[in-house]
Scaffold this motif. Structure first.
Motif, PDB file in Angstrom:
ATOM      1  N   ALA B  72     -43.118 -39.565 -87.670  1.00  0.00           N
ATOM      2  CA  ALA B  72     -42.083 -39.018 -88.835  1.00  0.00           C
ATOM      3  C   ALA B  72     -40.917 -38.843 -88.136  1.00  0.00           C
ATOM      4  CB  ALA B  72     -42.748 -37.452 -89.508  1.00  0.00           C
ATOM      5  N   PRO B  73     -39.844 -38.969 -88.931  1.00  0.00           N
ATOM      6  CA  PRO B  73     -38.333 -38.834 -88.620  1.00  0.00           C
ATOM      7  C   PRO B  73     -38.248 -37.349 -88.120  1.00  0.00           C
ATOM      8  CG  PRO B  73     -38.533 -38.943 -90.996  1.00  0.00           C
ATOM      9  CD  PRO B  73     -39.624 -39.267 -90.406  1.00  0.00           C
ATOM     10  N   ASN B  74     -37.562 -37.140 -87.069  1.00  0.00           N
ATOM     11  CA  ASN B  74     -37.116 -35.795 -86.737  1.00  0.00           C
ATOM     12  C   ASN B  74     -38.205 -34.818 -86.405  1.00  0.00           C
ATOM     13  OD1 ASN B  74     -34.577 -36.745 -87.426  1.00  0.00           O
ATOM     14  ND2 ASN B  74     -33.741 -35.028 -87.829  1.00  0.00           N
ATOM     15  N   ALA B  75     -39.423 -35.591 -85.658  1.00  0.00           N
ATOM     16  CA  ALA B  75     -40.602 -34.667 -85.269  1.00  0.00           C
ATOM     17  C   ALA B  75     -40.546 -34.143 -84.139  1.00  0.00           C
ATOM     18  CB  ALA B  75     -41.834 -35.615 -85.682  1.00  0.00           C
ATOM     19  N   ASN B  76     -41.148 -32.955 -84.072  1.00  0.00           N
ATOM     20  CA  ASN B  76     -41.078 -32.393 -82.673  1.00  0.00           C
ATOM     21  C   ASN B  76     -42.608 -32.105 -82.343  1.00  0.00           C
ATOM     22  OD1 ASN B  76     -41.435 -30.044 -80.797  1.00  0.00           O
ATOM     23  ND2 ASN B  76     -39.067 -30.195 -81.111  1.00  0.00           N
ATOM     24  N   GLY B  80     -45.120 -29.466 -83.418  1.00  0.00           N
ATOM     25  CA  GLY B  80     -45.989 -29.920 -84.241  1.00  0.00           C
ATOM     26  C   GLY B  80     -44.875 -29.877 -85.654  1.00  0.00           C
ATOM     27  N   THR B  81     -43.548 -29.862 -85.412  1.00  0.00           N
ATOM     28  CA  THR B  81     -42.712 -29.690 -86.916  1.00  0.00           C
ATOM     29  C   THR B  81     -41.990 -31.122 -87.273  1.00  0.00           C
ATOM     30  OG1 THR B  81     -41.066 -28.955 -85.455  1.00  0.00           O
ATOM     31  CG2 THR B  81     -42.324 -27.343 -86.617  1.00  0.00           C
ATOM     32  N   VAL B 107     -54.686 -33.150 -84.130  1.00  0.00           N
ATOM     33  CA  VAL B 107     -53.712 -33.724 -84.975  1.00  0.00           C
ATOM     34  C   VAL B 107     -52.411 -33.369 -83.952  1.00  0.00           C
ATOM     35  CG1 VAL B 107     -52.290 -33.413 -86.932  1.00  0.00           C
ATOM     36  CG2 VAL B 107     -54.582 -32.773 -86.945  1.00  0.00           C
ATOM     37  N   ALA B 108     -51.561 -34.618 -83.948  1.00  0.00           N
ATOM     38  CA  ALA B 108     -50.291 -34.644 -83.384  1.00  0.00           C
ATOM     39  C   ALA B 108     -49.192 -35.334 -84.030  1.00  0.00           C
ATOM     40  CB  ALA B 108     -50.387 -35.321 -81.658  1.00  0.00           C
ATOM     41  N   VAL B 109     -47.849 -34.942 -83.755  1.00  0.00           N
ATOM     42  CA  VAL B 109     -46.951 -35.416 -84.525  1.00  0.00           C
ATOM     43  C   VAL B 109     -45.950 -35.936 -83.479  1.00  0.00           C
ATOM     44  CG1 VAL B 109     -45.608 -33.499 -85.208  1.00  0.00           C
ATOM     45  CG2 VAL B 109     -45.331 -35.452 -86.294  1.00  0.00           C
TER      46      VAL B 109
END
Lengths: 320, 320
Positions: B72-76, B80-81, B107-109
């Protein structure tokens, strides 16, 4: 119980310094010999070994040697080699193999900037940090990049050459053959070149108008700036502006917690740190702003290079 | 025995694609829904979950779900944000927590470029490599940096923003607020801007003189160049020249074995790769010359973003 120590050896163009360092970064004994850059690596280490033995005999009743770390120009950590250093007539030589003839302990070599980075991590300003960059501002600009607690060597062992990132493709001639490399602006030599440029372009009076390029050094520029010489202050501002811009690029790659300035020019403190910080912030991508610390080296000045070389091998020993 | 799969979810500004991917990078089932950028993340995932369930039911007799990866864009990755993505009205939202309400697996982003990098490492052009950089040339320029087999997240989780390194501090206005960022030159939008600049500065006839900025896309520039349009070819050359220069800087930091070009503009193949390679070599510090490969993505075009997201969580599972 005996104190465990490692031997750190820093090979410079003029002197080779060495010392025994414990796990807390205390140097228990140190000395140095002339490098004699015109002779071979084998020659240097054969002259060095008896001196090391002599020094070790002063502490061997209470110490035990655990490893040898070497900081040297153009060193390759993976191969254990020093490869065509500009200031030493060594060609390509495996220094780890040479040292292993003398010592039956783990041996590792890396370049001086990488050794400094590990030194800062174990004993200096980067204690407890996992992501940081060390910039050594000497004759040139060296760098050591640490990511997730490990020094970045890259695919070939030569990572961390921020001094040769390009500020201006049409800019100053660099010793490496390219033009406009960062180190032609941000280094002890770079700031001398900047002084000459300012002397050419401005009509500002300056103490520095009385000093030739070859006589000039960064310490003189520093003391002139402290004495209020406007041109000298401008030279630091210009240096920091370019350094900050290129450090912002490096931050975009590895997102360090801090950038640590090390070496002669870094001793100018606020004079170099303030303009660097200002330019860094102005050029950082917004997510990195107000996060990256710019710090001065936390290693004792006199023997920082020996501490770095000793830290290199301590770091290997800790890992295993 | 059931096949282990992970669920890859790629959140884009228009569509959210998802699919189930095995350890070999085969996508066993995939689908997509509209993202609806004006609504919340919670809304997206509540609409997404039944669609995922429906898709999973087509393979659940022979598969077992091991994890969920999200690009996802701008994911940390650390937090997890997703944090204030420019194209989604999400603000700051913990997508890992939201997904964990639906699935009892790891789960990871991470951002799309980082997911692509892990995708290339597990399934694509970087298989077996430990040090490489992936550059995604889409609307902007994203990047994922891998050092010693691990993605570089840096101190804050936002490392790998090579698109916002500075080519020209007085150059093109960037969407990020700075001027002259690499992505204002090297991206699908960047090459459109270059075409406009060339149309302004040259008197060369070109098919592209009939197309407005808003109508123009990188595919048109590509087909014009293939048809022999000199101005279109110049646009690719200019793009590659700047991209190669800034990639040389990145190589000096991490010394990668290869740089992999991914995304729309990368499909131009030799038209973009040749001038990039030429400029890279011209600007590399000598120790890195003739070592760094420039490769096109090795991921299947259609679902490469889903493969990347799935690879992200496969990589986590493999590590543990």
């Amino acid at each position: 119980m005996k104190t465990e120590v490692t031997l750190g050896i820093d090979v410079g163009g003029t002197n080779t310094a060495f010392g025994f360092v414990d796990i807390n970064g205390s140097c228990l004994a140190e000395s140095s010999i002339l490098t004699d850059a015109h002779n071979s690596a084998e020659d240097l280490f054969s002259r060095l070994y008896p001196e090391i033995e002599k020094l070790y005999s002063t502490i061997s009743d209470r110490c035990i040697l655990k490893g040898v770390g070497i900081g040297a120009p153009n060193a390759n950590y993976y191969r254990g080699t020093v490869e065509n250093p500009p200031n030493l007539k060594w060609g390509v030589v495996n220094v780890v193999e040479i040292i292993k003839q003398y010592f039956d302990v783990p041996v590792a070599v890396t370049n001086d900037a990488n050794a400094s980075a590990i030194g800062e991590m174990l004993f200096g300003a980067a204690k407890g940090m996992k992501d940081f960059i060390v910039i050594t501002l000497g004759t040139g600009l060296g760098s050591g990049v640490v990511v997730d607690g490990k020094l970045v060597y890259g695919s070939d062992g030569f990572a961390g050459e921020i001094g040769h990132t390009v500020y201006d493709p049409n800019g100053r001639q660099c010793g490496c053959g390219k033009k406009g490399c960062l180190e032609t602006y941000a280094s002890a030599t770079g700031i001398k070149r900047t002084v000459m440029e300012l002397l050419a372009n401005s009509i500002e009076d300056s103490i520095l108008r009385n000093i030739s390029f070859n006589e000039l050094n960064s310490k003189m520029i520093y003391s002139s700036a402290l004495a209020g010489d406007k041109l000298a202050i401008q030279a630091f501002e210009y240096t920091g502006k370019i350094l900050g811009l290129k450090l912002a690029d490096a931050v975009a790659v590895t997102s360090p917690e801090a950038i640590i300035l090390f070496g002669g020019l870094a001793k100018a403190g606020k004079l170099i740190i303030d303009p660097t910080k200002k330019s860094l912030e102005a050029n950082l991508f917004h997510v990195f702003r107000n996060k990256v610390k710019i710090l001065q080296s936390g290693l004792t000045e006199g023997n920082s290079a020996v501490l770095g070389a000793a830290a290199l091998i301590w770091n290997e020993i800790i890992k295993t």
